[in-house]
Design a protein around this motif. Sequence first.
Motif, mmCIF file in Angstrom:
data_model
loop_
_atom_site.group_PDB
_atom_site.id
_atom_site.type_symbol
_atom_site.label_atom_id
_atom_site.label_comp_id
_atom_site.label_asym_id
_atom_site.label_seq_id
_atom_site.Cartn_x
_atom_site.Cartn_y
_atom_site.Cartn_z
ATOM 1 N N ASN A 180 0.832 -1.200 0.000
ATOM 2 C CA ASN A 180 0.000 0.000 0.000
ATOM 3 C C ASN A 180 0.868 1.253 0.000
ATOM 4 O O ASN A 180 0.556 2.241 -0.686
ATOM 5 C CB ASN A 180 -0.916 -0.005 1.224
ATOM 6 N N ASN A 213 2.154 1.841 -3.461
ATOM 7 C CA ASN A 213 1.099 2.421 -4.301
ATOM 8 C C ASN A 213 0.936 3.911 -4.024
ATOM 9 O O ASN A 213 0.714 4.708 -4.947
ATOM 10 C CB ASN A 213 -0.220 1.702 -4.065
ATOM 11 N N LEU A 252 -4.319 1.651 -9.194
ATOM 12 C CA LEU A 252 -3.294 0.689 -8.774
ATOM 13 C C LEU A 252 -3.909 -0.350 -7.841
ATOM 14 O O LEU A 252 -4.056 -0.121 -6.643
ATOM 15 C CB LEU A 252 -2.148 1.417 -8.059
ATOM 16 N N LEU A 289 -4.227 -3.536 -5.433
ATOM 17 C CA LEU A 289 -3.315 -4.145 -4.466
ATOM 18 C C LEU A 289 -3.648 -5.625 -4.382
ATOM 19 O O LEU A 289 -4.736 -6.007 -3.977
ATOM 20 C CB LEU A 289 -3.481 -3.470 -3.091
#
Length: 488
Positions: free
Chosen positions: A367, A370, A382, A384
Amino acid sequence: MKKKVFGVLLFMETVFLALSLLVSLAYFEADWKALLISTAITGVCAVSLFFPNRKNKGSLTRKDCYIIIAGAWVVFSLFGMLPFILYGTTESLADAFFETMSGFTTTGASVLNNIDEQPHGILFWRSTMQWMGGLGIMLFSIALLPSFNKNNTQLFATEATSVSLKKLRPKTQDAARGILLIYAILTFLCFLFFWMGPMNFYDAVCHSMTTVGTGGFSTHQANFAYFNSPYLEYICCLFMFLAGVNFALYYFASVGEWRIFRVNAELHWYVVGTVVLVLLFFVLLLVNPTGDTSAQMPVGVEAKFRAALFHVTSIFTSCGYQGTYCDYVGWGAPFWIPTAVMMLSGACAGSSSGGVKLIRIIIAFKNALNELRLHSHPNAVLPLKVSERAITMEAVERILGFFFIFLIIFLFGTFLLTLSGLDFDSAIGSCLTAISNNGPGFGITGPAANFAEVSDFGKWVLSALMLIGRLEVYTILLMFTGHFWELR
Protein backbone atom coordinates in the motif's frame (compact mmCIF):
# COMPACT_ATOMS: atom_id res chain seq x y z
CA MET A 1 -24.72 -20.90 26.46
CA LYS A 2 -21.54 -19.08 27.58
CA LYS A 3 -21.43 -21.09 30.82
CA LYS A 4 -21.68 -24.33 28.85
CA VAL A 5 -18.79 -23.30 26.59
CA PHE A 6 -16.60 -22.32 29.55
CA GLY A 7 -17.42 -25.67 31.15
CA VAL A 8 -16.30 -27.49 28.02
CA LEU A 9 -13.09 -25.46 27.89
CA LEU A 10 -12.27 -26.15 31.53
CA PHE A 11 -12.89 -29.83 30.96
CA MET A 12 -10.17 -29.78 28.31
CA GLU A 13 -7.78 -28.05 30.70
CA THR A 14 -8.62 -30.67 33.32
CA VAL A 15 -7.53 -33.43 30.94
CA PHE A 16 -4.12 -31.83 30.35
CA LEU A 17 -3.65 -31.20 34.07
CA ALA A 18 -4.42 -34.88 34.66
CA LEU A 19 -1.71 -35.84 32.17
CA SER A 20 0.77 -33.74 34.15
CA LEU A 21 -0.40 -35.51 37.31
CA LEU A 22 0.36 -38.88 35.69
CA VAL A 23 3.86 -37.67 34.81
CA SER A 24 4.40 -36.66 38.44
CA LEU A 25 3.20 -40.03 39.69
CA ALA A 26 5.46 -41.82 37.20
CA TYR A 27 8.49 -40.04 38.68
CA PHE A 28 7.32 -40.43 42.32
CA GLU A 29 7.77 -36.73 43.06
CA ALA A 30 6.13 -34.46 45.60
CA ASP A 31 4.31 -32.21 43.11
CA TRP A 32 1.58 -34.85 42.65
CA LYS A 33 -0.46 -33.32 45.48
CA ALA A 34 -0.45 -29.86 43.91
CA LEU A 35 -1.37 -31.28 40.52
CA LEU A 36 -4.09 -33.53 41.98
CA ILE A 37 -5.73 -30.62 43.80
CA SER A 38 -5.44 -28.42 40.71
CA THR A 39 -7.00 -31.11 38.53
CA ALA A 40 -9.82 -31.65 41.03
CA ILE A 41 -10.63 -27.93 41.39
CA THR A 42 -10.61 -27.39 37.62
CA GLY A 43 -12.69 -30.52 37.03
CA VAL A 44 -15.31 -29.57 39.62
CA CYS A 45 -15.66 -26.09 38.12
CA ALA A 46 -15.98 -27.61 34.64
CA VAL A 47 -18.75 -29.95 35.76
CA SER A 48 -20.60 -27.21 37.67
CA LEU A 49 -20.61 -24.98 34.59
CA PHE A 50 -21.37 -27.61 31.96
CA PHE A 51 -23.99 -29.99 33.36
CA PRO A 52 -26.62 -27.44 34.50
CA ASN A 53 -26.42 -25.91 31.00
CA ARG A 54 -25.79 -29.02 28.91
CA LYS A 55 -29.19 -28.88 27.18
CA ASN A 56 -28.71 -25.27 26.14
CA LYS A 57 -28.36 -25.30 22.35
CA GLY A 58 -28.71 -21.59 21.75
CA SER A 59 -26.43 -19.70 19.41
CA LEU A 60 -23.73 -17.26 20.40
CA THR A 61 -23.82 -13.59 19.47
CA ARG A 62 -20.73 -11.71 18.24
CA LYS A 63 -20.41 -10.20 21.71
CA ASP A 64 -20.55 -13.66 23.30
CA CYS A 65 -17.72 -14.85 21.05
CA TYR A 66 -15.44 -12.00 22.06
CA ILE A 67 -16.21 -12.56 25.74
CA ILE A 68 -15.57 -16.30 25.46
CA ILE A 69 -12.26 -15.90 23.61
CA ALA A 70 -10.86 -13.23 25.92
CA GLY A 71 -12.27 -14.95 28.98
CA ALA A 72 -10.93 -18.37 27.99
CA TRP A 73 -7.31 -17.22 28.01
CA VAL A 74 -7.73 -15.49 31.38
CA VAL A 75 -9.64 -18.39 32.93
CA PHE A 76 -7.13 -20.92 31.62
CA SER A 77 -4.33 -18.87 33.18
CA LEU A 78 -6.14 -18.54 36.52
CA PHE A 79 -6.65 -22.30 36.81
CA GLY A 80 -3.33 -23.08 35.14
CA MET A 81 -1.35 -21.20 37.79
CA LEU A 82 -2.75 -23.37 40.61
CA PRO A 83 0.06 -26.00 40.42
CA PHE A 84 2.69 -23.25 40.67
CA ILE A 85 1.04 -21.72 43.74
CA LEU A 86 0.19 -24.97 45.51
CA TYR A 87 3.63 -26.51 45.01
CA GLY A 88 5.52 -23.29 45.72
CA THR A 89 7.17 -22.98 42.31
CA THR A 90 6.57 -19.24 42.34
CA GLU A 91 6.81 -16.82 45.24
CA SER A 92 3.80 -14.61 44.58
CA LEU A 93 0.45 -14.48 42.80
CA ALA A 94 1.90 -12.07 40.24
CA ASP A 95 4.75 -14.50 39.50
CA ALA A 96 2.36 -17.44 39.10
CA PHE A 97 -0.02 -15.57 36.80
CA PHE A 98 2.87 -14.15 34.76
CA GLU A 99 4.44 -17.59 34.29
CA THR A 100 1.11 -19.13 33.29
CA MET A 101 0.05 -16.34 30.92
CA SER A 102 3.53 -16.49 29.39
CA GLY A 103 3.01 -20.22 28.89
CA PHE A 104 -0.44 -20.13 27.30
CA THR A 105 0.39 -17.15 25.07
CA THR A 106 3.66 -18.94 24.09
CA THR A 107 5.65 -15.87 25.09
CA GLY A 108 8.24 -17.94 26.95
CA ALA A 109 9.26 -15.20 29.40
CA SER A 110 9.95 -16.70 32.82
CA VAL A 111 10.46 -15.58 36.42
CA LEU A 112 12.00 -18.87 37.57
CA ASN A 113 15.62 -19.04 38.66
CA ASN A 114 15.55 -22.70 39.68
CA ILE A 115 14.06 -24.54 36.72
CA ASP A 116 16.42 -27.52 37.06
CA GLU A 117 15.16 -28.05 40.61
CA GLN A 118 11.49 -28.23 39.61
CA PRO A 119 9.80 -31.67 39.51
CA HIS A 120 8.92 -33.36 36.25
CA GLY A 121 5.15 -32.88 36.56
CA ILE A 122 5.42 -29.11 36.97
CA LEU A 123 7.82 -28.78 34.05
CA PHE A 124 5.60 -30.99 31.90
CA TRP A 125 2.66 -28.70 32.69
CA ARG A 126 4.73 -25.67 31.61
CA SER A 127 5.44 -27.37 28.29
CA THR A 128 1.84 -28.50 27.84
CA MET A 129 0.56 -24.95 28.31
CA GLN A 130 2.69 -23.79 25.41
CA TRP A 131 1.64 -26.67 23.20
CA MET A 132 -2.03 -25.84 23.76
CA GLY A 133 -1.51 -22.11 23.38
CA GLY A 134 0.58 -22.46 20.23
CA LEU A 135 -2.34 -23.68 18.18
CA GLY A 136 -4.94 -21.69 20.10
CA ILE A 137 -7.26 -22.70 22.90
CA MET A 138 -10.37 -22.39 20.76
CA LEU A 139 -9.00 -24.41 17.85
CA PHE A 140 -8.05 -27.16 20.28
CA SER A 141 -11.56 -27.09 21.72
CA ILE A 142 -13.31 -27.14 18.35
CA ALA A 143 -11.13 -30.03 17.19
CA LEU A 144 -11.29 -32.22 20.30
CA LEU A 145 -14.58 -31.52 22.01
CA PRO A 146 -18.27 -31.70 21.04
CA SER A 147 -19.19 -29.27 18.31
CA PHE A 148 -20.58 -25.85 19.09
CA ASN A 149 -22.56 -26.26 15.85
CA LYS A 150 -22.93 -23.01 13.92
CA ASN A 151 -20.76 -21.16 16.44
CA ASN A 152 -17.58 -22.94 15.28
CA THR A 153 -16.63 -20.42 12.61
CA GLN A 154 -17.52 -17.41 14.77
CA LEU A 155 -15.32 -18.59 17.63
CA PHE A 156 -12.46 -19.62 15.36
CA ALA A 157 -12.56 -16.32 13.45
CA THR A 158 -12.58 -14.30 16.66
CA GLU A 159 -9.46 -16.03 17.98
CA ALA A 160 -7.56 -16.24 14.67
CA THR A 161 -8.25 -12.73 13.41
CA SER A 162 -5.41 -12.72 10.85
CA VAL A 163 -6.23 -16.08 9.25
CA SER A 164 -8.25 -16.25 6.07
CA LEU A 165 -11.15 -18.60 6.74
CA LYS A 166 -12.59 -18.61 3.23
CA LYS A 167 -11.85 -22.28 2.61
CA LEU A 168 -12.27 -23.37 6.21
CA ARG A 169 -15.80 -22.14 6.76
CA PRO A 170 -17.87 -24.97 5.23
CA LYS A 171 -16.46 -27.55 7.66
CA THR A 172 -14.66 -25.63 10.38
CA GLN A 173 -14.51 -28.55 12.80
CA ASP A 174 -13.11 -30.92 10.15
CA ALA A 175 -10.48 -28.31 9.25
CA ALA A 176 -9.64 -27.77 12.92
CA ARG A 177 -9.17 -31.51 13.40
CA GLY A 178 -7.00 -31.69 10.29
CA ILE A 179 -4.82 -28.81 11.49
CA LEU A 180 -4.54 -30.36 14.96
CA LEU A 181 -3.49 -33.67 13.42
CA ILE A 182 -0.77 -31.93 11.40
CA TYR A 183 0.32 -30.06 14.53
CA ALA A 184 0.54 -33.35 16.43
CA ILE A 185 2.49 -35.05 13.62
CA LEU A 186 5.02 -32.20 13.53
CA THR A 187 5.36 -32.44 17.31
CA PHE A 188 5.91 -36.20 17.15
CA LEU A 189 8.54 -35.87 14.42
CA CYS A 190 10.29 -33.16 16.40
CA PHE A 191 10.26 -35.39 19.48
CA LEU A 192 11.64 -38.31 17.47
CA PHE A 193 14.56 -36.31 16.07
CA PHE A 194 15.32 -34.79 19.49
CA TRP A 195 15.27 -38.23 21.10
CA MET A 196 17.68 -39.56 18.46
CA GLY A 197 20.17 -36.94 19.64
CA PRO A 198 21.57 -36.22 23.10
CA MET A 199 18.14 -35.69 24.69
CA ASN A 200 16.46 -38.12 27.03
CA PHE A 201 12.85 -39.17 26.47
CA TYR A 202 11.35 -36.67 28.90
CA ASP A 203 13.33 -33.66 27.63
CA ALA A 204 12.51 -34.63 24.04
CA VAL A 205 8.77 -34.70 24.79
CA CYS A 206 8.79 -31.34 26.59
CA HIS A 207 11.02 -29.55 24.08
CA SER A 208 9.10 -30.89 21.09
CA MET A 209 5.93 -29.30 22.50
CA THR A 210 7.58 -25.94 23.14
CA THR A 211 9.42 -25.98 19.80
CA VAL A 212 6.38 -26.64 17.60
CA GLY A 213 4.32 -24.39 19.86
CA THR A 214 7.09 -21.76 19.42
CA GLY A 215 6.95 -21.10 23.14
CA GLY A 216 10.56 -21.40 24.28
CA PHE A 217 10.05 -22.88 27.76
CA SER A 218 12.74 -25.41 28.64
CA THR A 219 13.23 -28.00 31.36
CA HIS A 220 16.61 -26.42 32.19
CA GLN A 221 17.68 -23.01 33.46
CA ALA A 222 20.25 -22.71 30.66
CA ASN A 223 17.42 -23.24 28.18
CA PHE A 224 18.43 -24.92 24.90
CA ALA A 225 22.09 -24.06 25.54
CA TYR A 226 22.04 -26.74 28.25
CA PHE A 227 22.49 -29.45 25.61
CA ASN A 228 25.37 -27.70 23.80
CA SER A 229 24.64 -29.83 20.73
CA PRO A 230 24.96 -28.62 17.11
CA TYR A 231 22.74 -31.54 16.00
CA LEU A 232 19.90 -30.52 18.34
CA GLU A 233 20.19 -26.85 17.40
CA TYR A 234 19.93 -27.60 13.67
CA ILE A 235 16.93 -29.88 14.26
CA CYS A 236 15.33 -27.24 16.47
CA CYS A 237 15.86 -24.60 13.75
CA LEU A 238 14.09 -26.84 11.22
CA PHE A 239 11.00 -27.38 13.36
CA MET A 240 10.83 -23.77 14.57
CA PHE A 241 10.86 -22.72 10.92
CA LEU A 242 8.13 -25.25 10.01
CA ALA A 243 6.02 -24.06 12.96
CA GLY A 244 6.26 -20.50 11.61
CA VAL A 245 4.32 -21.48 8.48
CA ASN A 246 0.55 -21.00 8.37
CA PHE A 247 -0.84 -24.39 9.46
CA ALA A 248 -3.78 -23.87 7.11
CA LEU A 249 -1.31 -24.24 4.20
CA TYR A 250 -0.33 -27.68 5.47
CA TYR A 251 -4.02 -28.55 5.74
CA PHE A 252 -4.78 -27.42 2.18
CA ALA A 253 -1.78 -29.39 0.91
CA SER A 254 -3.01 -32.49 2.78
CA VAL A 255 -6.28 -32.36 0.83
CA GLY A 256 -4.49 -32.00 -2.50
CA GLU A 257 -4.24 -28.23 -2.92
CA TRP A 258 -0.45 -28.07 -3.34
CA ARG A 259 -0.67 -25.01 -5.57
CA ILE A 260 -1.20 -22.86 -2.49
CA PHE A 261 2.51 -23.16 -1.62
CA ARG A 262 3.43 -21.69 -5.00
CA VAL A 263 1.07 -18.71 -4.88
CA ASN A 264 1.16 -17.80 -1.18
CA ALA A 265 3.07 -14.52 -0.95
CA GLU A 266 3.40 -14.61 2.82
CA LEU A 267 5.21 -17.95 2.68
CA HIS A 268 7.58 -16.57 0.01
CA TRP A 269 8.38 -13.53 2.16
CA TYR A 270 8.92 -15.79 5.15
CA VAL A 271 11.41 -18.02 3.33
CA VAL A 272 13.30 -15.14 1.69
CA GLY A 273 13.23 -13.09 4.90
CA THR A 274 14.71 -15.97 6.88
CA VAL A 275 17.53 -16.47 4.37
CA VAL A 276 18.36 -12.75 4.21
CA LEU A 277 18.32 -12.35 8.00
CA VAL A 278 20.50 -15.42 8.56
CA LEU A 279 23.04 -14.03 6.09
CA LEU A 280 22.89 -10.61 7.77
CA PHE A 281 23.56 -11.99 11.25
CA PHE A 282 26.20 -14.37 9.91
CA VAL A 283 28.09 -11.44 8.35
CA LEU A 284 27.72 -9.37 11.53
CA LEU A 285 29.10 -12.24 13.60
CA LEU A 286 32.01 -12.63 11.18
CA VAL A 287 32.80 -8.92 11.41
CA ASN A 288 31.88 -8.71 15.14
CA PRO A 289 31.89 -4.90 15.08
CA THR A 290 31.21 -3.92 18.70
CA GLY A 291 30.79 -7.18 20.57
CA ASP A 292 30.95 -7.21 24.36
CA THR A 293 33.98 -9.26 25.39
CA SER A 294 32.01 -10.59 28.36
CA ALA A 295 29.43 -12.19 26.05
CA GLN A 296 29.93 -15.72 24.81
CA MET A 297 30.74 -15.27 21.12
CA PRO A 298 30.74 -18.14 18.61
CA VAL A 299 34.18 -19.16 17.39
CA GLY A 300 34.67 -20.56 13.90
CA VAL A 301 32.65 -20.22 10.70
CA GLU A 302 30.26 -23.13 11.42
CA ALA A 303 29.53 -21.92 14.96
CA LYS A 304 28.85 -18.38 13.69
CA PHE A 305 26.51 -19.68 10.99
CA ARG A 306 24.70 -21.91 13.48
CA ALA A 307 24.39 -19.02 15.95
CA ALA A 308 22.94 -16.81 13.21
CA LEU A 309 20.52 -19.53 12.05
CA PHE A 310 19.34 -20.38 15.56
CA HIS A 311 18.96 -16.74 16.53
CA VAL A 312 16.93 -15.85 13.45
CA THR A 313 14.59 -18.85 13.55
CA SER A 314 14.12 -18.51 17.31
CA ILE A 315 13.29 -14.78 17.27
CA PHE A 316 11.55 -14.61 13.88
CA THR A 317 9.12 -17.36 14.90
CA SER A 318 8.82 -15.83 18.40
CA CYS A 319 9.97 -19.09 19.98
CA GLY A 320 12.61 -17.29 22.02
CA TYR A 321 14.86 -20.25 22.73
CA GLN A 322 18.35 -19.40 23.94
CA GLY A 323 20.95 -21.51 22.16
CA THR A 324 24.61 -22.10 22.88
CA TYR A 325 25.36 -18.59 21.60
CA CYS A 326 22.31 -16.47 22.35
CA ASP A 327 23.28 -13.21 24.04
CA TYR A 328 22.38 -10.80 21.25
CA VAL A 329 22.52 -7.94 23.76
CA GLY A 330 26.17 -8.74 24.46
CA TRP A 331 26.90 -9.17 20.76
CA GLY A 332 26.66 -5.42 20.31
CA ALA A 333 24.29 -2.64 19.21
CA PRO A 334 24.26 -3.55 15.47
CA PHE A 335 22.41 -6.76 16.36
CA TRP A 336 19.63 -5.05 18.29
CA ILE A 337 17.61 -3.33 15.55
CA PRO A 338 17.26 -6.39 13.25
CA THR A 339 16.40 -8.47 16.34
CA ALA A 340 13.71 -5.98 17.35
CA VAL A 341 12.33 -5.99 13.78
CA MET A 342 12.03 -9.80 13.89
CA MET A 343 10.27 -9.61 17.27
CA LEU A 344 7.80 -7.09 15.89
CA SER A 345 7.16 -8.96 12.66
CA GLY A 346 6.70 -12.57 13.69
CA ALA A 347 6.22 -15.27 11.07
CA CYS A 348 3.08 -16.23 9.12
CA ALA A 349 -0.52 -15.70 10.13
CA GLY A 350 -2.10 -18.95 11.26
CA SER A 351 1.18 -20.26 12.63
CA SER A 352 2.04 -20.68 16.30
CA SER A 353 4.25 -17.58 16.25
CA GLY A 354 3.50 -14.14 17.67
CA GLY A 355 4.16 -10.64 16.34
CA VAL A 356 2.03 -8.58 13.98
CA LYS A 357 2.40 -11.28 11.27
CA LEU A 358 4.01 -10.98 7.85
CA ILE A 359 0.74 -10.73 5.92
CA ARG A 360 -0.02 -7.38 7.55
CA ILE A 361 3.48 -6.11 6.80
CA ILE A 362 3.19 -7.23 3.15
CA ILE A 363 -0.13 -5.43 2.66
CA ALA A 364 1.06 -2.26 4.42
CA PHE A 365 4.29 -2.26 2.37
CA LYS A 366 2.48 -2.71 -0.94
CA ASN A 367 0.00 0.00 0.00
CA ALA A 368 2.90 2.36 0.78
CA LEU A 369 4.43 1.64 -2.65
CA ASN A 370 1.10 2.42 -4.30
CA GLU A 371 0.92 5.71 -2.40
CA LEU A 372 4.38 6.66 -3.70
CA ARG A 373 3.36 5.85 -7.27
CA LEU A 374 0.18 7.91 -6.92
CA HIS A 375 2.28 10.97 -6.17
CA SER A 376 3.81 10.64 -9.65
CA HIS A 377 0.66 9.38 -11.39
CA PRO A 378 -2.34 10.75 -9.41
CA ASN A 379 -4.91 9.39 -11.87
CA ALA A 380 -3.52 5.86 -11.95
CA VAL A 381 -5.61 2.91 -10.79
CA LEU A 382 -3.29 0.69 -8.77
CA PRO A 383 -4.87 -2.54 -7.53
CA LEU A 384 -3.32 -4.14 -4.47
CA LYS A 385 -2.91 -7.89 -4.81
CA VAL A 386 -1.43 -10.49 -2.47
CA SER A 387 -1.27 -14.19 -3.38
CA GLU A 388 -3.20 -13.50 -6.59
CA ARG A 389 -6.09 -12.01 -4.61
CA ALA A 390 -7.23 -8.39 -4.65
CA ILE A 391 -7.09 -6.68 -1.27
CA THR A 392 -9.94 -4.26 -0.61
CA MET A 393 -9.31 -0.77 0.77
CA GLU A 394 -11.45 -1.76 3.75
CA ALA A 395 -8.94 -4.49 4.59
CA VAL A 396 -6.02 -2.09 4.09
CA GLU A 397 -7.59 0.50 6.38
CA ARG A 398 -8.20 -2.17 9.02
CA ILE A 399 -4.53 -3.21 8.89
CA LEU A 400 -3.27 0.38 9.07
CA GLY A 401 -5.58 0.90 12.04
CA PHE A 402 -4.11 -2.21 13.63
CA PHE A 403 -0.57 -0.81 13.30
CA PHE A 404 -1.62 2.52 14.82
CA ILE A 405 -3.31 0.87 17.80
CA PHE A 406 -0.34 -1.49 18.21
CA LEU A 407 1.99 1.53 18.35
CA ILE A 408 -0.16 3.30 20.96
CA ILE A 409 -0.26 0.18 23.15
CA PHE A 410 3.49 -0.28 22.75
CA LEU A 411 4.22 3.30 23.82
CA PHE A 412 1.76 3.20 26.72
CA GLY A 413 3.04 -0.20 27.85
CA THR A 414 6.63 1.08 27.79
CA PHE A 415 5.57 4.10 29.84
CA LEU A 416 3.90 1.89 32.47
CA LEU A 417 6.99 -0.32 32.66
CA THR A 418 9.21 2.70 33.29
CA LEU A 419 6.83 3.60 36.15
CA SER A 420 7.36 0.08 37.52
CA GLY A 421 11.06 0.83 37.95
CA LEU A 422 12.59 -0.54 34.74
CA ASP A 423 15.19 1.52 32.92
CA PHE A 424 14.22 2.68 29.43
CA ASP A 425 16.14 -0.02 27.50
CA SER A 426 14.65 -2.78 29.65
CA ALA A 427 11.16 -1.25 29.51
CA ILE A 428 11.06 -0.88 25.73
CA GLY A 429 12.53 -4.35 25.17
CA SER A 430 10.22 -6.02 27.69
CA CYS A 431 7.15 -4.33 26.23
CA LEU A 432 8.11 -5.35 22.69
CA THR A 433 8.82 -8.96 23.59
CA ALA A 434 5.60 -9.26 25.65
CA ILE A 435 3.23 -7.83 23.06
CA SER A 436 5.01 -9.85 20.34
CA ASN A 437 4.93 -13.04 22.49
CA ASN A 438 8.64 -13.55 21.97
CA GLY A 439 10.33 -14.22 25.32
CA PRO A 440 13.70 -12.56 25.89
CA GLY A 441 13.89 -8.78 25.88
CA PHE A 442 16.66 -6.25 26.32
CA GLY A 443 18.52 -4.87 29.32
CA ILE A 444 17.82 -6.72 32.57
CA THR A 445 15.25 -8.93 30.81
CA GLY A 446 17.61 -9.91 27.98
CA PRO A 447 18.49 -13.46 26.91
CA ALA A 448 21.17 -13.79 29.60
CA ALA A 449 18.62 -13.03 32.36
CA ASN A 450 14.85 -13.35 32.95
CA PHE A 451 11.91 -11.39 34.37
CA ALA A 452 12.42 -12.24 38.05
CA GLU A 453 13.67 -8.72 38.85
CA VAL A 454 10.58 -7.01 37.40
CA SER A 455 8.21 -5.64 40.07
CA ASP A 456 4.78 -7.19 40.63
CA PHE A 457 3.15 -4.17 38.98
CA GLY A 458 5.40 -4.64 35.95
CA LYS A 459 4.52 -8.34 35.77
CA TRP A 460 0.79 -7.58 35.72
CA VAL A 461 1.37 -5.03 32.94
CA LEU A 462 3.42 -7.54 30.95
CA SER A 463 0.78 -10.24 31.47
CA ALA A 464 -1.86 -7.92 29.98
CA LEU A 465 0.44 -7.10 27.05
CA MET A 466 1.03 -10.80 26.38
CA LEU A 467 -2.71 -11.44 26.21
CA ILE A 468 -3.36 -8.41 23.99
CA GLY A 469 -0.57 -9.48 21.65
CA ARG A 470 -1.67 -13.12 21.50
CA LEU A 471 -5.25 -12.17 20.58
CA GLU A 472 -3.95 -9.58 18.12
CA VAL A 473 -5.15 -6.40 19.83
CA TYR A 474 -8.74 -6.01 18.66
CA THR A 475 -10.29 -8.90 20.59
CA ILE A 476 -9.26 -7.42 23.95
CA LEU A 477 -9.50 -3.69 23.26
CA LEU A 478 -12.95 -3.94 21.69
CA MET A 479 -14.33 -4.96 25.08
CA PHE A 480 -13.32 -1.57 26.50
CA THR A 481 -15.37 0.39 23.98
CA GLY A 482 -18.89 1.58 24.70
CA HIS A 483 -20.47 0.18 21.54
CA PHE A 484 -19.16 -3.36 22.25
CA TRP A 485 -21.81 -3.95 24.89
CA GLU A 486 -24.49 -3.01 22.37
CA LEU A 487 -23.44 -5.77 19.98
CA ARG A 488 -25.88 -8.56 19.30
